[in-house]
Structure formats: structure tokens, C-alpha cells
Design a protein around this motif. Structure first.
Motif, PDB file in Angstrom:
ATOM      1  N   GLN A  72       0.821  -1.211   0.000  1.00  0.00           N
ATOM      2  CA  GLN A  72       0.000   0.000   0.000  1.00  0.00           C
ATOM      3  C   GLN A  72       0.854   1.259   0.000  1.00  0.00           C
ATOM      4  O   GLN A  72       0.489   2.273  -0.599  1.00  0.00           O
ATOM      5  CB  GLN A  72      -0.921   0.001   1.216  1.00  0.00           C
ATOM      6  CG  GLN A  72      -2.060  -0.995   1.139  1.00  0.00           C
ATOM      7  CD  GLN A  72      -2.759  -1.194   2.473  1.00  0.00           C
ATOM      8  OE1 GLN A  72      -2.343  -0.656   3.495  1.00  0.00           O
ATOM      9  NE2 GLN A  72      -3.826  -1.974   2.471  1.00  0.00           N
TER      10      GLN A  72
ATOM     11  N   LEU B 194       2.446   3.277  -9.198  1.00  0.00           N
ATOM     12  CA  LEU B 194       3.126   2.915  -7.956  1.00  0.00           C
ATOM     13  C   LEU B 194       4.609   3.246  -8.053  1.00  0.00           C
ATOM     14  O   LEU B 194       5.239   3.024  -9.080  1.00  0.00           O
ATOM     15  CB  LEU B 194       2.952   1.420  -7.672  1.00  0.00           C
ATOM     16  CG  LEU B 194       1.522   0.898  -7.601  1.00  0.00           C
ATOM     17  CD1 LEU B 194       1.533  -0.597  -7.302  1.00  0.00           C
ATOM     18  CD2 LEU B 194       0.702   1.654  -6.570  1.00  0.00           C
TER      19      LEU B 194
ATOM     20  N   HIS C 249       1.770   3.481  -3.202  1.00  0.00           N
ATOM     21  CA  HIS C 249       0.871   4.450  -3.846  1.00  0.00           C
ATOM     22  C   HIS C 249       1.131   5.803  -3.189  1.00  0.00           C
ATOM     23  O   HIS C 249       0.856   5.985  -2.002  1.00  0.00           O
ATOM     24  CB  HIS C 249      -0.583   4.031  -3.644  1.00  0.00           C
ATOM     25  CG  HIS C 249      -1.550   4.794  -4.494  1.00  0.00           C
ATOM     26  ND1 HIS C 249      -1.705   6.164  -4.394  1.00  0.00           N
ATOM     27  CD2 HIS C 249      -2.413   4.386  -5.462  1.00  0.00           C
ATOM     28  CE1 HIS C 249      -2.621   6.561  -5.255  1.00  0.00           C
ATOM     29  NE2 HIS C 249      -3.059   5.506  -5.923  1.00  0.00           N
TER      30      HIS C 249
ATOM     31  N   GLU D 116     -10.982   5.863  -5.476  1.00  0.00           N
ATOM     32  CA  GLU D 116      -9.778   5.337  -6.124  1.00  0.00           C
ATOM     33  C   GLU D 116      -8.761   4.866  -5.086  1.00  0.00           C
ATOM     34  O   GLU D 116      -8.153   3.797  -5.228  1.00  0.00           O
ATOM     35  CB  GLU D 116      -9.157   6.426  -7.007  1.00  0.00           C
ATOM     36  CG  GLU D 116      -8.007   5.963  -7.871  1.00  0.00           C
ATOM     37  CD  GLU D 116      -8.452   5.218  -9.118  1.00  0.00           C
ATOM     38  OE1 GLU D 116      -7.570   4.749  -9.850  1.00  0.00           O
ATOM     39  OE2 GLU D 116      -9.668   5.096  -9.341  1.00  0.00           O
TER      40      GLU D 116
ATOM     41  N   MET E 108      -5.207  -4.813 -10.293  1.00  0.00           N
ATOM     42  CA  MET E 108      -3.860  -4.538  -9.791  1.00  0.00           C
ATOM     43  C   MET E 108      -2.975  -4.007 -10.916  1.00  0.00           C
ATOM     44  O   MET E 108      -2.181  -3.077 -10.716  1.00  0.00           O
ATOM     45  CB  MET E 108      -3.249  -5.811  -9.200  1.00  0.00           C
ATOM     46  CG  MET E 108      -3.901  -6.306  -7.923  1.00  0.00           C
ATOM     47  SD  MET E 108      -3.523  -5.288  -6.475  1.00  0.00           S
ATOM     48  CE  MET E 108      -1.824  -5.741  -6.180  1.00  0.00           C
TER      49      MET E 108
ATOM     50  N   TYR F  58      -3.297  -0.287 -11.600  1.00  0.00           N
ATOM     51  CA  TYR F  58      -2.672   0.612 -10.624  1.00  0.00           C
ATOM     52  C   TYR F  58      -1.150   0.622 -10.736  1.00  0.00           C
ATOM     53  O   TYR F  58      -0.501   1.578 -10.311  1.00  0.00           O
ATOM     54  CB  TYR F  58      -3.058   0.198  -9.199  1.00  0.00           C
ATOM     55  CG  TYR F  58      -4.383   0.738  -8.732  1.00  0.00           C
ATOM     56  CD1 TYR F  58      -4.464   1.947  -8.039  1.00  0.00           C
ATOM     57  CD2 TYR F  58      -5.560   0.045  -8.971  1.00  0.00           C
ATOM     58  CE1 TYR F  58      -5.676   2.443  -7.600  1.00  0.00           C
ATOM     59  CE2 TYR F  58      -6.786   0.532  -8.535  1.00  0.00           C
ATOM     60  CZ  TYR F  58      -6.834   1.729  -7.851  1.00  0.00           C
ATOM     61  OH  TYR F  58      -8.041   2.224  -7.419  1.00  0.00           O
TER      62      TYR F  58
ATOM     63  N   TRP G  23      -7.595   0.956  -4.029  1.00  0.00           N
ATOM     64  CA  TRP G  23      -6.208   0.498  -3.975  1.00  0.00           C
ATOM     65  C   TRP G  23      -5.903  -0.180  -2.639  1.00  0.00           C
ATOM     66  O   TRP G  23      -5.286  -1.255  -2.599  1.00  0.00           O
ATOM     67  CB  TRP G  23      -5.239   1.657  -4.194  1.00  0.00           C
ATOM     68  CG  TRP G  23      -3.837   1.288  -3.788  1.00  0.00           C
ATOM     69  CD1 TRP G  23      -3.100   1.811  -2.765  1.00  0.00           C
ATOM     70  CD2 TRP G  23      -3.025   0.264  -4.371  1.00  0.00           C
ATOM     71  NE1 TRP G  23      -1.887   1.180  -2.673  1.00  0.00           N
ATOM     72  CE2 TRP G  23      -1.812   0.218  -3.651  1.00  0.00           C
ATOM     73  CE3 TRP G  23      -3.211  -0.624  -5.432  1.00  0.00           C
ATOM     74  CZ2 TRP G  23      -0.793  -0.668  -3.960  1.00  0.00           C
ATOM     75  CZ3 TRP G  23      -2.195  -1.517  -5.739  1.00  0.00           C
ATOM     76  CH2 TRP G  23      -0.998  -1.530  -5.007  1.00  0.00           C
TER      77      TRP G  23
END
Length: 245
Positions: free
Chosen positions: A71, A210, A74, A143, A203, A206, A147
Motif C-alpha cells: 500500500q 506505484l 501508492h 480510487e 492490480m 494501478y 487500492w
């Protein structure tokens, strides 16, 4: 002799598990666990649902640590955590709250699960800010919520399949994601995936956004190298950390 060694190993494992549980769940953990599991009333999930198998397994310690690390990649999610969660000043308090939320929504009564979700949404509604680069964020952004959910679902499931006592079959993995999607939708996530294929696709969407930041590197260092733990818990935590990365 071999039997004695096996007994000793089992005892050490049990002590390590209990030490980590007490740190994650807090001093009220055993009492909260008893209340969550024994309070009568309807539940969101039946006893045979995969979410109960996964979230009730010790592999969640590994999955939870892995999810925090993932996490943090992000930038907006990491900025919100760094500025508002107090993870450095009270890391165990944050983990206590997170573990209690997971327990209540998985095993607790429907009324308690709904109350837990409402409380989290109330907190999220107040979290606003900007990153060091001036990009605005808000914790109730669908959003960002999506995530956070994706990272948790992916890491929890992977850890269970790798280290869990009873791994799920392919249908069970899909059913687990369908279960967790219910909680994610209640929190405000956008179309959470309900099967492994959907999870992989989401995934992947995203992934381009990242990246490691100074804050994420600081978080990784804190979680992996500088955890505020007593000596008795350091060895089991080191094993969990090694499994999570």
C-alpha cells in the motif's frame, strides 16, 4: 528425544504466535475476540465462508505486513498514512484498530460490522491533505479506497495460499474475493473485484502509478528494521517480515 524436540518447537511457536497476537490485537485482544465471536445475532458471513478461513488463519500476520508495504507504494495513500494515521507515534494502536475492524466485519454481528464501517467512513471523511508535491488527496476517494482494498485482498490471499493451514482451491479463492468485496463496497471502494482474474486486472491498472517515495522507504525501514518490539517478540516478527517481502 525427537518427540521432546517436536514438543519444544510447538511450544516456542505457540509462544511466538501469542506474543505477536498480543502486540497486534492489543491488551484487550482476547476479550475483544471473545465478544466478537460469541455475541448472538446474524453475521455478514456464514461460518463456512472462505473469508472466515483466511482471516482466522495465522498467515494473516504475514499478509498484513505485506499489505502495508505494498500500500505504501501508492504516493497518495502513503501521504495520507504518513500525515494522519500516527503509525510512528502509535503503530500498535493503528494495528489494533485495523485488526479489530477485520475481526468485526468477518466474524462479528451484522450490526457491529455496520457500526465499524460507519466509524471508518466517518474518520475517512475528515482526512484531507496534499502530498509534498502539492497533489491533493482525501481518504474517502474511491480510487484510494479501492487500492487499499486490492493490496489487502491480494496480500492476504497470497499469504494464506503460501502459509495458511488450509489453502483454498481456485473456487475458494474467487469466493474469498467475493466476500471481501462486500466489505470494500460498504467502505466506498469502486467495483472491488470478485474473482482472481478481476483482481489481477485491477492490480495491473494501478501498477504504473506505484513508486517508492521517501515516505514509503521510511515506512519499510520502520516496519522491517526498526519495529518497536520487546525482545521476546523480535524473533517471530523477523520471521514474519522475511515471509512478507
Amino acid at each position: 528425544m525427537a518427540k521432546a524436540r517436536a514438543t519444544t518447537v510447538q511450544r516456542i511457536r505457540r509462544q511466538a504466535r501469542d506474543a505477536v497476537f498480543l502486540r497486534v490485537a492489543g491488551p484487550d485482544g482476547p476479550r475483544n475476540r471473545a465478544r466478537i465471536h460469541t455475541t448472538p445475532g446474524p453475521r455478514w458471513f456464514a461460518p463456512d465462508r472462505p473469508v472466515r478461513r483466511v482471516h482466522g488463519d495465522a498467515s494473516m500476520f504475514v499478509g498484513g505486513l505485506a499489505a502495508l508495504l505494498l500500500q505504501s507504494l501508492h504516493p497518495l495513500a502513503m501521504a495520507a498514512v504518513a500525515a494522519h494515521s500516527g503509525y510512528r507515534g502509535d503503530p500498535w494502536g493503528r494495528l489494533n484498530r485495523t485488526s479489530t475492524f477485520l475481526a468485526v466485519t468477518t466474524f462479528g454481528t451484522s450490526a457491529d460490522a455496520e457500526a465499524a464501517v460507519a466509524l471508518v467512513r466517518e474518520v475517512h471523511a475528515r482526512v484531507r491533505g496534499r502530498t509534498a508535491d502539492g497533489v491533493p488527496y482525501r481518504a474517502d476517494d474511491p480510487e484510494l479506497l479501492t487500492w487499499v482494498h486490492l493490496a489487502e485482498a491480494d496480500c492476504f490471499l497470497r499469504a494464506h495460499q503460501q502459509y495458511g493451514r488450509r489453502p483454498l482451491d481456485s473456487a475458494g479463492c474467487d469466493a474469498y474475493l467475493a466476500d471481501t468485496a462486500r466489505v470494500a463496497r460498504a467502505l466506498g471502494a469502486d467495483r472491488p473485484p470478485e474473482n482472481v482474474r478481476e483482481l489481477a486486472l485491477r492490480m495491473a491498472r494501478y501498477r504504473p502509478g506505484l513508486r517508492p517515495t521517501a515516505a514509503s522507504r521510511d515506512t519499510a525501514r520502520f516496519l522491517l528494521s526498526e519495529p518497536p518490539l520487546p525482545g521476546a517478540a523480535r524473533l517471530p516478527y523477523a520471521l514474519l517480515a522475511a515471509a512478507a517481502v
